[in-house]
Write a protein that holds these residues in place. Sequence first.
Motif, PDB file in Angstrom:
ATOM      1  N   LEU A  43       0.838  -1.204   0.000  1.00 21.80           N
ATOM      2  CA  LEU A  43       0.000   0.000   0.000  1.00 21.80           C
ATOM      3  C   LEU A  43       0.872   1.253   0.000  1.00 21.80           C
ATOM      4  CD1 LEU A  43      -2.760   1.441   0.239  1.00 21.80           C
ATOM      5  CD2 LEU A  43      -2.551   1.175   2.718  1.00 21.80           C
ATOM      6  N   VAL A  44       1.860   1.288   0.870  1.00 19.86           N
ATOM      7  CA  VAL A  44       2.757   2.441   0.955  1.00 19.86           C
ATOM      8  C   VAL A  44       3.512   2.617  -0.363  1.00 19.86           C
ATOM      9  CG1 VAL A  44       4.815   3.351   2.117  1.00 19.86           C
ATOM     10  CG2 VAL A  44       2.948   2.376   3.459  1.00 19.86           C
ATOM     11  N   ALA A  45       3.967   1.515  -0.972  1.00 20.01           N
ATOM     12  CA  ALA A  45       4.699   1.583  -2.242  1.00 20.01           C
ATOM     13  C   ALA A  45       3.810   2.110  -3.368  1.00 20.01           C
ATOM     14  CB  ALA A  45       5.265   0.218  -2.604  1.00 20.01           C
ATOM     15  N   LYS A  46       2.550   1.661  -3.410  1.00 14.75           N
ATOM     16  CA  LYS A  46       1.632   2.130  -4.449  1.00 14.75           C
ATOM     17  C   LYS A  46       1.430   3.631  -4.335  1.00 14.75           C
ATOM     18  CE  LYS A  46      -2.952   1.651  -6.455  1.00 14.75           C
ATOM     19  NZ  LYS A  46      -2.638   1.490  -7.841  1.00 14.75           N
ATOM     20  N   LEU A  47       1.219   4.107  -3.123  1.00 18.01           N
ATOM     21  CA  LEU A  47       1.010   5.534  -2.944  1.00 18.01           C
ATOM     22  C   LEU A  47       2.305   6.324  -3.155  1.00 18.01           C
ATOM     23  CD1 LEU A  47      -1.567   5.424  -0.043  1.00 18.01           C
ATOM     24  CD2 LEU A  47      -1.974   6.044  -2.425  1.00 18.01           C
ATOM     25  N   ALA A  48       3.428   5.751  -2.779  1.00 14.35           N
ATOM     26  CA  ALA A  48       4.721   6.418  -3.000  1.00 14.35           C
ATOM     27  C   ALA A  48       5.009   6.558  -4.496  1.00 14.35           C
ATOM     28  CB  ALA A  48       5.837   5.646  -2.312  1.00 14.35           C
ATOM     29  N   SER A  49       4.586   5.580  -5.291  1.00 15.11           N
ATOM     30  CA  SER A  49       4.818   5.652  -6.738  1.00 15.11           C
ATOM     31  C   SER A  49       4.047   6.806  -7.375  1.00 15.11           C
ATOM     32  CB  SER A  49       4.443   4.330  -7.411  1.00 15.11           C
ATOM     33  OG  SER A  49       3.038   4.153  -7.444  1.00 15.11           O
ATOM     34  N   GLY A  51       3.750   9.651  -5.666  1.00 12.38           N
ATOM     35  CA  GLY A  51       4.307  10.844  -5.030  1.00 12.38           C
ATOM     36  C   GLY A  51       3.813  11.123  -3.624  1.00 12.38           C
ATOM     37  N   PHE A  52       3.094  10.181  -3.024  1.00 12.40           N
ATOM     38  CA  PHE A  52       2.577  10.380  -1.668  1.00 12.40           C
ATOM     39  C   PHE A  52       3.419   9.613  -0.659  1.00 12.40           C
ATOM     40  CE2 PHE A  52      -1.239  10.557  -4.446  1.00 12.40           C
ATOM     41  CZ  PHE A  52      -1.527  11.900  -4.271  1.00 12.40           C
ATOM     42  N   ASP A  53       3.790  10.285   0.420  1.00 17.87           N
ATOM     43  CA  ASP A  53       4.544   9.662   1.505  1.00 17.87           C
ATOM     44  C   ASP A  53       3.679   9.640   2.751  1.00 17.87           C
ATOM     45  OD1 ASP A  53       7.007   9.311   0.098  1.00 17.87           O
ATOM     46  OD2 ASP A  53       7.351  11.465   0.311  1.00 17.87           O
ATOM     47  N   TYR A  54       3.831   8.571   3.553  1.00 18.53           N
ATOM     48  CA  TYR A  54       3.097   8.493   4.813  1.00 18.53           C
ATOM     49  C   TYR A  54       3.882   9.238   5.878  1.00 18.53           C
ATOM     50  CZ  TYR A  54       0.391   6.839   8.747  1.00 18.53           C
ATOM     51  OH  TYR A  54      -0.399   6.779   9.877  1.00 18.53           O
ATOM     52  N   LEU A  55       3.217  10.148   6.540  1.00 16.60           N
ATOM     53  CA  LEU A  55       3.820  10.922   7.618  1.00 16.60           C
ATOM     54  C   LEU A  55       3.208  10.452   8.933  1.00 16.60           C
ATOM     55  CD1 LEU A  55       3.571  14.424   5.917  1.00 16.60           C
ATOM     56  CD2 LEU A  55       5.503  12.845   5.917  1.00 16.60           C
ATOM     57  N   GLU A  57       3.696  11.150  12.032  1.00 18.88           N
ATOM     58  CA  GLU A  57       3.347  12.165  13.017  1.00 18.88           C
ATOM     59  C   GLU A  57       2.028  12.858  12.659  1.00 18.88           C
ATOM     60  OE1 GLU A  57       5.753  14.000   9.812  1.00 18.88           O
ATOM     61  OE2 GLU A  57       6.075  12.255  11.056  1.00 18.88           O
ATOM     62  N   ALA A  58       1.718  12.959  11.375  1.00 15.26           N
ATOM     63  CA  ALA A  58       0.453  13.542  10.930  1.00 15.26           C
ATOM     64  C   ALA A  58      -0.634  12.487  10.740  1.00 15.26           C
ATOM     65  CB  ALA A  58       0.658  14.307   9.619  1.00 15.26           C
ATOM     66  N   LYS A  59      -0.211  11.225  10.715  1.00 12.32           N
ATOM     67  CA  LYS A  59      -1.114  10.087  10.495  1.00 12.32           C
ATOM     68  C   LYS A  59      -1.881  10.238   9.191  1.00 12.32           C
ATOM     69  CE  LYS A  59      -1.559   9.023  15.368  1.00 12.32           C
ATOM     70  NZ  LYS A  59      -2.435   8.883  16.508  1.00 12.32           N
ATOM     71  N   GLN A  60      -1.134  10.585   8.121  1.00 11.63           N
ATOM     72  CA  GLN A  60      -1.747  10.704   6.811  1.00 11.63           C
ATOM     73  C   GLN A  60      -0.696  10.665   5.704  1.00 11.63           C
ATOM     74  OE1 GLN A  60      -2.770  15.044   5.616  1.00 11.63           O
ATOM     75  NE2 GLN A  60      -3.429  14.815   7.742  1.00 11.63           N
ATOM     76  N   PHE A  61      -1.187  10.416   4.509  1.00  8.30           N
ATOM     77  CA  PHE A  61      -0.332  10.489   3.323  1.00  8.30           C
ATOM     78  C   PHE A  61      -0.413  11.893   2.773  1.00  8.30           C
ATOM     79  CE2 PHE A  61      -1.028   5.950   3.576  1.00  8.30           C
ATOM     80  CZ  PHE A  61       0.160   5.425   3.125  1.00  8.30           C
ATOM     81  N   ARG A  62       0.731  12.399   2.317  1.00 14.93           N
ATOM     82  CA  ARG A  62       0.783  13.735   1.682  1.00 14.93           C
ATOM     83  C   ARG A  62       1.688  13.650   0.488  1.00 14.93           C
ATOM     84  NH1 ARG A  62       1.565  17.832   6.674  1.00 14.93           N
ATOM     85  NH2 ARG A  62      -0.359  17.366   7.710  1.00 14.93           N
TER      86      ARG A  62
END
Length: 62
Positions: A43-49, A51-55, A57-62
């Motif tokens: 899931l993290v890799a799909k969103l990173a591809s 341009g979204f990174d999981y933060l 401390e913010a508990k969200q992808f940006r």
Amino acid sequence: MDLNKYETMDPVMLMSIVNMKIRDEFGDLDALVKFYDIDKDKLVAKLASAGFDYLPEAKQFR
């Protein structure tokens, strides 16, 4: 919205849904992936591809 088919979802829509579910239902990414039995790394890799990174401390992808 069912996240079991997240691998084929549009990444922008997926990011929006994941952030909403974390905020409204789960509190953090770990609880969400556990509930839906999703591979967190995939899931993290799909969103990173897209341009979204999981933060954590913010508990969200940006």
